[in-house]
Design a protein around this motif. Structure first.
Motif, mmCIF file in Angstrom:
data_model
loop_
_atom_site.group_PDB
_atom_site.id
_atom_site.type_symbol
_atom_site.label_atom_id
_atom_site.label_comp_id
_atom_site.label_asym_id
_atom_site.label_seq_id
_atom_site.Cartn_x
_atom_site.Cartn_y
_atom_site.Cartn_z
ATOM 1 N N PHE A 36 -29.870 -52.407 7.427
ATOM 2 C CA PHE A 36 -29.266 -51.205 6.905
ATOM 3 C C PHE A 36 -28.220 -50.514 7.494
ATOM 4 O O PHE A 36 -27.152 -50.079 7.565
ATOM 5 C CB PHE A 36 -29.750 -49.666 5.938
ATOM 6 N N VAL A 37 -29.401 -49.932 8.747
ATOM 7 C CA VAL A 37 -29.127 -49.387 9.789
ATOM 8 C C VAL A 37 -26.972 -50.274 10.789
ATOM 9 O O VAL A 37 -25.872 -49.862 10.966
ATOM 10 C CB VAL A 37 -29.707 -49.503 11.420
ATOM 11 N N MET A 38 -27.837 -50.863 10.739
ATOM 12 C CA MET A 38 -26.314 -52.509 11.189
ATOM 13 C C MET A 38 -25.283 -52.139 10.795
ATOM 14 O O MET A 38 -24.002 -52.459 11.215
ATOM 15 C CB MET A 38 -27.085 -54.093 12.053
ATOM 16 N N VAL A 39 -25.509 -51.981 9.364
ATOM 17 C CA VAL A 39 -24.321 -52.376 8.042
ATOM 18 C C VAL A 39 -23.827 -51.050 8.484
ATOM 19 O O VAL A 39 -22.678 -50.967 8.344
ATOM 20 C CB VAL A 39 -24.818 -52.974 6.663
ATOM 21 N N LEU A 41 -23.496 -49.065 11.358
ATOM 22 C CA LEU A 41 -22.189 -48.714 12.060
ATOM 23 C C LEU A 41 -21.274 -49.721 12.543
ATOM 24 O O LEU A 41 -20.654 -49.690 12.461
ATOM 25 C CB LEU A 41 -23.776 -49.319 12.879
ATOM 26 N N ALA A 42 -21.345 -51.495 11.621
ATOM 27 C CA ALA A 42 -20.756 -51.546 11.442
ATOM 28 C C ALA A 42 -19.825 -51.187 10.284
ATOM 29 O O ALA A 42 -17.716 -51.401 11.098
ATOM 30 C CB ALA A 42 -20.670 -53.636 10.703
ATOM 31 N N ALA A 43 -19.931 -50.596 9.404
ATOM 32 C CA ALA A 43 -18.635 -50.190 8.221
ATOM 33 C C ALA A 43 -18.288 -49.103 9.183
ATOM 34 O O ALA A 43 -16.809 -49.075 9.023
ATOM 35 C CB ALA A 43 -19.898 -49.867 7.397
ATOM 36 N N VAL A 44 -18.736 -48.289 10.333
ATOM 37 C CA VAL A 44 -17.563 -47.513 10.522
ATOM 38 C C VAL A 44 -17.003 -47.623 11.559
ATOM 39 O O VAL A 44 -15.854 -47.247 12.062
ATOM 40 C CB VAL A 44 -19.071 -45.829 11.154
ATOM 41 N N PHE A 45 -17.458 -48.449 12.416
ATOM 42 C CA PHE A 45 -16.447 -49.350 13.249
ATOM 43 C C PHE A 45 -15.618 -49.969 13.099
ATOM 44 O O PHE A 45 -14.082 -49.382 13.986
ATOM 45 C CB PHE A 45 -17.639 -50.022 14.353
ATOM 46 N N PHE A 46 -15.860 -50.705 11.765
ATOM 47 C CA PHE A 46 -14.263 -51.266 11.323
ATOM 48 C C PHE A 46 -13.490 -49.764 10.594
ATOM 49 O O PHE A 46 -12.277 -50.193 10.455
ATOM 50 C CB PHE A 46 -14.500 -52.920 10.329
ATOM 51 N N LEU A 47 -13.393 -49.049 10.103
ATOM 52 C CA LEU A 47 -13.569 -48.177 9.632
ATOM 53 C C LEU A 47 -12.334 -47.330 10.675
ATOM 54 O O LEU A 47 -11.302 -47.269 10.717
ATOM 55 C CB LEU A 47 -14.139 -47.216 8.217
ATOM 56 N N LEU A 48 -13.607 -47.100 11.857
ATOM 57 C CA LEU A 48 -12.231 -46.523 13.113
ATOM 58 C C LEU A 48 -11.166 -47.067 13.463
ATOM 59 O O LEU A 48 -10.186 -47.272 13.778
ATOM 60 C CB LEU A 48 -13.409 -45.753 14.058
ATOM 61 N N ALA A 49 -11.572 -48.485 13.675
ATOM 62 C CA ALA A 49 -10.607 -49.146 14.179
ATOM 63 C C ALA A 49 -9.151 -49.860 12.892
ATOM 64 O O ALA A 49 -7.573 -49.584 13.541
ATOM 65 C CB ALA A 49 -11.922 -50.842 14.383
ATOM 66 N N ASP A 50 -9.871 -49.608 12.107
ATOM 67 C CA ASP A 50 -8.576 -49.662 11.163
ATOM 68 C C ASP A 50 -7.608 -48.761 10.919
ATOM 69 O O ASP A 50 -6.215 -48.659 11.294
ATOM 70 C CB ASP A 50 -8.675 -49.583 9.931
ATOM 71 N N GLN A 51 -8.563 -47.556 11.223
ATOM 72 C CA GLN A 51 -8.269 -46.171 11.317
ATOM 73 C C GLN A 51 -6.647 -45.922 12.462
ATOM 74 O O GLN A 51 -5.467 -45.182 12.691
ATOM 75 C CB GLN A 51 -8.813 -44.641 10.794
ATOM 76 N N PHE A 52 -7.291 -46.152 13.885
ATOM 77 C CA PHE A 52 -6.774 -46.158 15.148
ATOM 78 C C PHE A 52 -5.286 -47.387 14.513
ATOM 79 O O PHE A 52 -4.118 -46.977 15.704
ATOM 80 C CB PHE A 52 -7.841 -46.995 16.084
ATOM 81 N N ILE A 53 -5.721 -48.609 14.208
ATOM 82 C CA ILE A 53 -4.757 -49.845 14.298
ATOM 83 C C ILE A 53 -3.649 -49.636 13.256
ATOM 84 O O ILE A 53 -1.804 -49.005 12.877
ATOM 85 C CB ILE A 53 -4.974 -50.483 13.932
ATOM 86 N N SER A 54 -3.179 -48.674 12.343
ATOM 87 C CA SER A 54 -2.677 -48.292 11.363
ATOM 88 C C SER A 54 -2.093 -46.928 11.925
ATOM 89 O O SER A 54 -0.918 -46.706 11.397
ATOM 90 C CB SER A 54 -3.351 -47.242 10.285
ATOM 91 N N PHE A 55 -2.946 -46.053 12.758
ATOM 92 C CA PHE A 55 -1.646 -44.681 13.511
ATOM 93 C C PHE A 55 -1.085 -45.514 14.140
ATOM 94 O O PHE A 55 0.011 -45.110 14.638
ATOM 95 C CB PHE A 55 -3.037 -44.020 13.582
ATOM 96 N N ALA A 56 -1.234 -46.066 14.907
ATOM 97 C CA ALA A 56 0.004 -46.964 16.078
ATOM 98 C C ALA A 56 0.696 -47.696 15.141
ATOM 99 O O ALA A 56 1.617 -47.864 16.179
ATOM 100 C CB ALA A 56 -1.614 -47.527 16.986
ATOM 101 N N ILE A 57 0.233 -48.147 14.449
ATOM 102 C CA ILE A 57 1.643 -48.845 14.017
ATOM 103 C C ILE A 57 2.270 -47.888 13.346
ATOM 104 O O ILE A 57 3.745 -48.047 13.234
ATOM 105 C CB ILE A 57 1.303 -49.672 12.922
ATOM 106 N N ARG A 58 2.374 -46.861 12.509
ATOM 107 C CA ARG A 58 2.356 -46.100 11.418
ATOM 108 C C ARG A 58 3.515 -45.483 13.169
ATOM 109 O O ARG A 58 4.816 -45.176 12.839
ATOM 110 C CB ARG A 58 1.849 -45.064 11.139
ATOM 111 N N LEU A 59 3.000 -44.891 14.889
ATOM 112 C CA LEU A 59 3.878 -44.240 15.390
ATOM 113 C C LEU A 59 4.648 -45.649 15.808
ATOM 114 O O LEU A 59 6.203 -44.529 16.314
ATOM 115 C CB LEU A 59 3.025 -44.060 16.533
ATOM 116 N N ILE A 60 4.391 -46.836 16.033
ATOM 117 C CA ILE A 60 4.804 -47.584 16.524
ATOM 118 C C ILE A 60 6.882 -47.431 15.799
ATOM 119 O O ILE A 60 7.219 -47.473 16.014
ATOM 120 C CB ILE A 60 4.572 -49.138 17.244
ATOM 121 N N LEU A 61 6.182 -47.839 14.277
ATOM 122 C CA LEU A 61 7.440 -48.132 13.770
ATOM 123 C C LEU A 61 8.049 -46.936 12.961
ATOM 124 O O LEU A 61 9.897 -46.534 12.348
ATOM 125 C CB LEU A 61 6.918 -49.147 12.295
ATOM 126 N N GLY A 62 7.285 -45.683 12.675
ATOM 127 C CA GLY A 62 8.029 -44.685 12.652
ATOM 128 C C GLY A 62 7.913 -44.206 10.857
ATOM 129 O O GLY A 62 9.338 -43.983 10.555
#
Length: 65
Positions: A36-39, A41-62
């Motif tokens: 459960f702990v690893m699940v 941690l993985a969920a939080v990691f992928f949530l943060l990675a998804d948010q960062f990638i989404s932010f970066a794409i929005r920033l690049i594409l405007g």
């Protein structure tokens, strides 16, 4: 391959099951908690990675806000 009767098969199965080292209740609990702990941690990691990638794409594409 030699054929075995159903009764002989069941005796062999019982012999093999007797050899198995079953985990204790504590080992099972600790393993379950760790899964459960690893699940989480993985969920939080992928949530943060998804948010960062989404932010970066929005920033690049405007696009967006």
């Amino acid at each position: 391959m030699a054929k075995t009767s159903p009764a002989e098969f069941m005796r062999e199965v019982r012999r093999e099951v007797a050899k198995v080292t079953w985990p204790t209740r504590k080992e099972t609990t600790v393993s379950t908690v760790m899964v459960f702990v690893m699940v989480i941690l993985a969920a939080v990691f992928f949530l943060l990675a998804d948010q960062f990638i989404s932010f970066a794409i929005r920033l690049i594409l405007g696009i967006g806000g």
